[in-house]
Design a protein around this motif. Structure first.
Motif, PDB file in Angstrom:
ATOM      1  N   ASP A 106     -96.295 -12.282 -62.713  1.00  0.00           N
ATOM      2  CA  ASP A 106     -96.117 -11.670 -61.396  1.00  0.00           C
ATOM      3  C   ASP A 106     -95.865 -12.722 -60.318  1.00  0.00           C
ATOM      4  O   ASP A 106     -94.991 -12.559 -59.464  1.00  0.00           O
ATOM      5  CB  ASP A 106     -97.351 -10.850 -61.005  1.00  0.00           C
ATOM      6  CG  ASP A 106     -97.354  -9.464 -61.621  1.00  0.00           C
ATOM      7  OD1 ASP A 106     -96.294  -9.042 -62.123  1.00  0.00           O
ATOM      8  OD2 ASP A 106     -98.411  -8.810 -61.602  1.00  0.00           O
ATOM      9  N   VAL A 107     -96.626 -13.801 -60.351  1.00  0.00           N
ATOM     10  CA  VAL A 107     -96.487 -14.848 -59.321  1.00  0.00           C
ATOM     11  C   VAL A 107     -95.291 -15.741 -59.615  1.00  0.00           C
ATOM     12  O   VAL A 107     -94.407 -15.928 -58.763  1.00  0.00           O
ATOM     13  CB  VAL A 107     -97.777 -15.693 -59.227  1.00  0.00           C
ATOM     14  CG1 VAL A 107     -97.582 -16.854 -58.256  1.00  0.00           C
ATOM     15  CG2 VAL A 107     -98.951 -14.826 -58.787  1.00  0.00           C
ATOM     16  N   ASN A 108     -95.248 -16.305 -60.817  1.00  0.00           N
ATOM     17  CA  ASN A 108     -94.270 -17.354 -61.101  1.00  0.00           C
ATOM     18  C   ASN A 108     -92.847 -16.838 -61.286  1.00  0.00           C
ATOM     19  O   ASN A 108     -91.890 -17.544 -60.962  1.00  0.00           O
ATOM     20  CB  ASN A 108     -94.675 -18.123 -62.356  1.00  0.00           C
ATOM     21  CG  ASN A 108     -95.893 -18.995 -62.146  1.00  0.00           C
ATOM     22  OD1 ASN A 108     -96.582 -18.884 -61.145  1.00  0.00           O
ATOM     23  ND2 ASN A 108     -96.174 -19.853 -63.098  1.00  0.00           N
ATOM     24  N   LEU A 109     -92.698 -15.635 -61.820  1.00  0.00           N
ATOM     25  CA  LEU A 109     -91.371 -15.085 -62.069  1.00  0.00           C
ATOM     26  C   LEU A 109     -91.009 -13.991 -61.066  1.00  0.00           C
ATOM     27  O   LEU A 109     -90.038 -14.121 -60.329  1.00  0.00           O
ATOM     28  CB  LEU A 109     -91.274 -14.534 -63.490  1.00  0.00           C
ATOM     29  CG  LEU A 109     -89.981 -13.777 -63.824  1.00  0.00           C
ATOM     30  CD1 LEU A 109     -88.756 -14.659 -63.613  1.00  0.00           C
ATOM     31  CD2 LEU A 109     -90.029 -13.224 -65.246  1.00  0.00           C
ATOM     32  N   TYR A 110     -91.807 -12.929 -61.032  1.00  0.00           N
ATOM     33  CA  TYR A 110     -91.453 -11.827 -60.142  1.00  0.00           C
ATOM     34  C   TYR A 110     -91.545 -12.227 -58.679  1.00  0.00           C
ATOM     35  O   TYR A 110     -90.814 -11.695 -57.833  1.00  0.00           O
ATOM     36  CB  TYR A 110     -92.326 -10.611 -60.434  1.00  0.00           C
ATOM     37  CG  TYR A 110     -91.953  -9.937 -61.730  1.00  0.00           C
ATOM     38  CD1 TYR A 110     -90.773  -9.210 -61.834  1.00  0.00           C
ATOM     39  CD2 TYR A 110     -92.759 -10.064 -62.859  1.00  0.00           C
ATOM     40  CE1 TYR A 110     -90.411  -8.611 -63.028  1.00  0.00           C
ATOM     41  CE2 TYR A 110     -92.411  -9.474 -64.058  1.00  0.00           C
ATOM     42  CZ  TYR A 110     -91.226  -8.746 -64.132  1.00  0.00           C
ATOM     43  OH  TYR A 110     -90.867  -8.164 -65.321  1.00  0.00           O
ATOM     44  N   GLY A 111     -92.400 -13.200 -58.366  1.00  0.00           N
ATOM     45  CA  GLY A 111     -92.444 -13.711 -56.999  1.00  0.00           C
ATOM     46  C   GLY A 111     -91.117 -14.328 -56.587  1.00  0.00           C
ATOM     47  O   GLY A 111     -90.618 -14.096 -55.484  1.00  0.00           O
ATOM     48  N   VAL A 112     -90.524 -15.113 -57.489  1.00  0.00           N
ATOM     49  CA  VAL A 112     -89.209 -15.713 -57.227  1.00  0.00           C
ATOM     50  C   VAL A 112     -88.148 -14.618 -57.073  1.00  0.00           C
ATOM     51  O   VAL A 112     -87.314 -14.654 -56.161  1.00  0.00           O
ATOM     52  CB  VAL A 112     -88.826 -16.680 -58.367  1.00  0.00           C
ATOM     53  CG1 VAL A 112     -87.382 -17.152 -58.219  1.00  0.00           C
ATOM     54  CG2 VAL A 112     -89.774 -17.874 -58.392  1.00  0.00           C
TER      55      VAL A 112
END
Length: 278
Positions: A106-112
């Motif tokens: 969620d943070v590292n990929l979907y955040g981007v």
């Protein structure tokens, strides 16, 4: 670009520490403007009055759109987005719980993805803009004990490479930054999350845990120098698609690509699976 008086406007996620903070300081030192974002906006006070600050949860697409819209309104237009928010989680694949996996992605990929999608309509309308996507050496070379972190960074690489091909004709540039170990708090116990070890993985993941503990505070990379290079490259007319940072990143990525090429040639005789005549 939407530059005013020769200055650029930068939008930086994860600006409270590490690369994010170093990049913001470099931007301000150059006389540019920055919208610095974090889940905890109070942690951005140290950047000083020159920075606009905002709370942002990159995992929430509605929040990303709202904060980007406000940044566009308050600054007259964002020129460069730095997708820096992220964290590491050490543990064997079997050790990490479902919620730990989802949070990592969620943070590292979907955040981007969320922040990129929030900025794209503005960049597209102006036919200009730059994305700086913070990947890692481990976006190219897998880290045992960091499979979910590695998966998130491999995905950022693929997403960003496709993005670059989609938007080049619109005057939008993309640079994927691939740092090796730099002396930030990334590997510290306060930043790097860790699962409960299983004895079965002591010889693989256990060794990685020990290596990261020894490396914390002794990383060879200087985050200030890295920030200078990142900002310099993002401001050029033709930024590179990929930007490895640090001697270890260059050496390991070069070795990985050579190994992949050798492996490709080794299996080439088995690759003739097309229909005859094709």
């Amino acid at each position: 670009m939407s530059e005013q008086n020769g200055t650029r406007v930068w939008f930086v996620t994860g600006a409270s520490s590490g690369f994010g903070r170093a990049i913001c300081r470099e931007i301000l030192d150059r006389g540019d403007r920055v919208v610095a974002t974090s889940r905890d906006p109070e942690s951005l006070d140290a950047l000083g009055d020159g920075a606009l600050t905002s709370r942002l949860d990159v995992t929430d697409p509605d929040d990303a759109r709202a904060v980007m819209q406000k940044a566009e309104h308050d600054t007259g237009g964002v020129d460069v987005v730095v997708n820096n928010a992220g964290y590491g989680h050490i543990g064997a694949i079997e050790e990490l719980a479902d919620d730990e996996l989802r949070r990592q992605l969620d943070v590292n990929l979907y955040g981007v993805i969320n922040v990129t999608r929030a900025a794209l309509p503005y960049f597209r309308a102006r036919r200009s803009g730059r994305f700086v996507q913070m990947s890692s050496l481990n976006g190219i070379e897998a880290l045992p004990g960091g499979a979910y972190y590695t998966a998130s960074k491999f995905a950022v690489e693929g997403f960003s490479e496709a993005l670059a091909a989609e938007v080049a004709h619109l005057g939008i540039g993309v640079t994927i930054v691939e740092p090796g170990p730099h002396r930030t708090s990334f590997a510290s116990t306060g930043s790097m999350q860790s699962s409960t070890p299983m004895s079965a993985y002591a010889e693989s993941v256990g060794e990685v845990r020990q290596l990261l503990a020894q490396l914390d505070g002794n990383q060879p990379g200087d985050p200030v120098r890295a920030a200078q290079v990142i900002v310099e490259m993002a401001a050029t007319d033709h930024p590179p698609l990929r930007l490895p940072l640090g001697t270890m990143a260059h050496d390991h990525i070069r070795d990985k690509l050579r190994q992949q090429l050798d492996a490709l040639e080794a299996v080439a005789p088995f690759g003739a699976t097309d229909f005859p005549g094709n």
